[in-house]
Scaffold this motif. Structure first.
Motif, PDB file in Angstrom:
ATOM      1  N   ALA A  37       0.835  -1.207   0.000  1.00 51.33           N
ATOM      2  CA  ALA A  37       0.000   0.000   0.000  1.00 51.33           C
ATOM      3  C   ALA A  37       0.870   1.258   0.000  1.00 51.33           C
ATOM      4  O   ALA A  37       0.569   2.235  -0.686  1.00 51.33           O
ATOM      5  CB  ALA A  37      -0.923  -0.007   1.215  1.00 51.33           C
ATOM      6  N   ALA A  38       1.964   1.236   0.770  1.00 54.64           N
ATOM      7  CA  ALA A  38       2.855   2.396   0.834  1.00 54.64           C
ATOM      8  C   ALA A  38       3.541   2.636  -0.502  1.00 54.64           C
ATOM      9  O   ALA A  38       3.670   3.779  -0.952  1.00 54.64           O
ATOM     10  CB  ALA A  38       3.899   2.181   1.930  1.00 54.64           C
ATOM     11  N   ILE A  39       3.959   1.558  -1.143  1.00 52.55           N
ATOM     12  CA  ILE A  39       4.673   1.679  -2.422  1.00 52.55           C
ATOM     13  C   ILE A  39       3.748   2.172  -3.526  1.00 52.55           C
ATOM     14  O   ILE A  39       4.107   3.035  -4.329  1.00 52.55           O
ATOM     15  CB  ILE A  39       5.308   0.332  -2.814  1.00 52.55           C
ATOM     16  N   THR A  40       2.516   1.626  -3.562  1.00 49.44           N
ATOM     17  CA  THR A  40       1.577   1.954  -4.645  1.00 49.44           C
ATOM     18  C   THR A  40       0.688   3.145  -4.319  1.00 49.44           C
ATOM     19  O   THR A  40      -0.036   3.638  -5.178  1.00 49.44           O
ATOM     20  CB  THR A  40       0.681   0.746  -4.948  1.00 49.44           C
ATOM     21  N   HIS A  41       0.755   3.607  -3.045  1.00 46.42           N
ATOM     22  CA  HIS A  41      -0.106   4.700  -2.578  1.00 46.42           C
ATOM     23  C   HIS A  41      -1.582   4.323  -2.725  1.00 46.42           C
ATOM     24  O   HIS A  41      -2.427   5.174  -3.011  1.00 46.42           O
ATOM     25  CB  HIS A  41       0.188   6.002  -3.343  1.00 46.42           C
TER      26      HIS A  41
END
Length: 273
Positions: free
Chosen positions: A221-225
């Motif tokens: 989730a953090a990587i793909t926003h």
């Protein structure tokens, strides 16, 4: 001020050594074990095609609430978790005095504080469920709020790393059987002791794997926003199910979580703080 601190330390030491703390911890561990057994059952049901309940702590509490006298039982779980919170906070404030290495002592105290937060979250979830205000939903809304903060991606990424690190620590603890320090000598000896250790080893490793998957979802989730790519235990187990050989893998994790629950009972019976 020095005298006040000394007196507080002495009171903390007496409280930590009192029998009522042992009774409180035992009660809390039984409640914690019950929650894990219900989560294991829901995970097995998910593997077999039943998606009516969330295979998570919140889902387990909802499932328990639906049983006869369910609200009463959930209140007992809430009380048990609050007792564990009190124990861990006491450890954080006054524990590990015999540890000569100050860094190690404060690391252990920080670990106790972290566990108090985990037990507190479960207690809060149980209280809301017992009061009829619980939810078995996921964590994507919380992740979305974090994402909206300045540096939100970094915050979610840091959460992901913390969750993954915790999962790894559980796996290491299970593999090395370090958890046996929580059992008295009787709980580690004979056929019963061997069974308790086996439950603990399988349980810690399985729970660690499940928590690492949760951390992986936060990292993605953090990587793909994309907040909806995050999730709690329920979504992590669903992710396992969607993989090749997902059903047997999920059943194996469910069995492992059940073993962790059984180990909680063994630890309550043969407590060694």
């Amino acid at each position: 001020m020095g005298e006040v601190a000394e007196k507080a330390d002495e009171l903390g030491r007496k409280a930590d050594q009192s029998d009522w703390i042992d009774h409180a911890v035992r009660a809390g561990l039984v409640a914690y074990g019950v929650v894990h057994l219900i989560v294991a059952w829901l995970a097995a049901q998910l593997a077999l095609g039943d998606k009516s309940e969330s295979a998570s702590n919140a889902g387990a509490l909802h499932s328990l609430a639906e049983q006869p006298m369910g609200a009463f039982l959930v209140w007992l779980v809430a009380i048990g978790m609050l007792l564990l919170v009190a124990w861990r906070l006491l450890e954080f404030a006054t524990g590990y005095r015999d540890e000569s290495d100050d860094k190690k002592k404060w690391r252990k105290r920080a670990g106790s504080l972290g566990k108090a937060v985990i037990y507190g979250a479960l207690a809060w979830s149980a209280i809301k469920t017992a009061a009829g205000d619980g939810s078995s939903g996921g964590t994507d809304s919380t992740t979305a709020k974090l994402m909206g903060l300045p540096g939100g991606q970094l915050i979610v990424g840091a959460v992901a790393l913390g969750v993954i690190a915790y999962g790894i620590s559980l796996i290491i603890r299970g593999w090395t059987e370090k958890f046996t320090e929580h059992l008295d000598a009787q709980g580690q000896s004979g056929k019963d002791g061997s069974t308790y250790v086996l439950f603990g080893k399988i349980g810690y490793i399985a729970k660690g794997i499940a928590i690492m998957i949760v951390g992986g979802l936060f990292a993605y989730a953090a990587i793909t926003h994309k907040a909806k790519k995050s999730g709690g235990l329920d979504q992590a187990l669903q992710t396992v199910l969607e993989q090749p050989f997902g059903v047997p893998m999920l059943l194996a994790i469910a069995l492992g979580i059940a073993c962790y629950g059984l180990f909680c009972f063994a630890r309550a019976r043969h407590l060694d703080r």
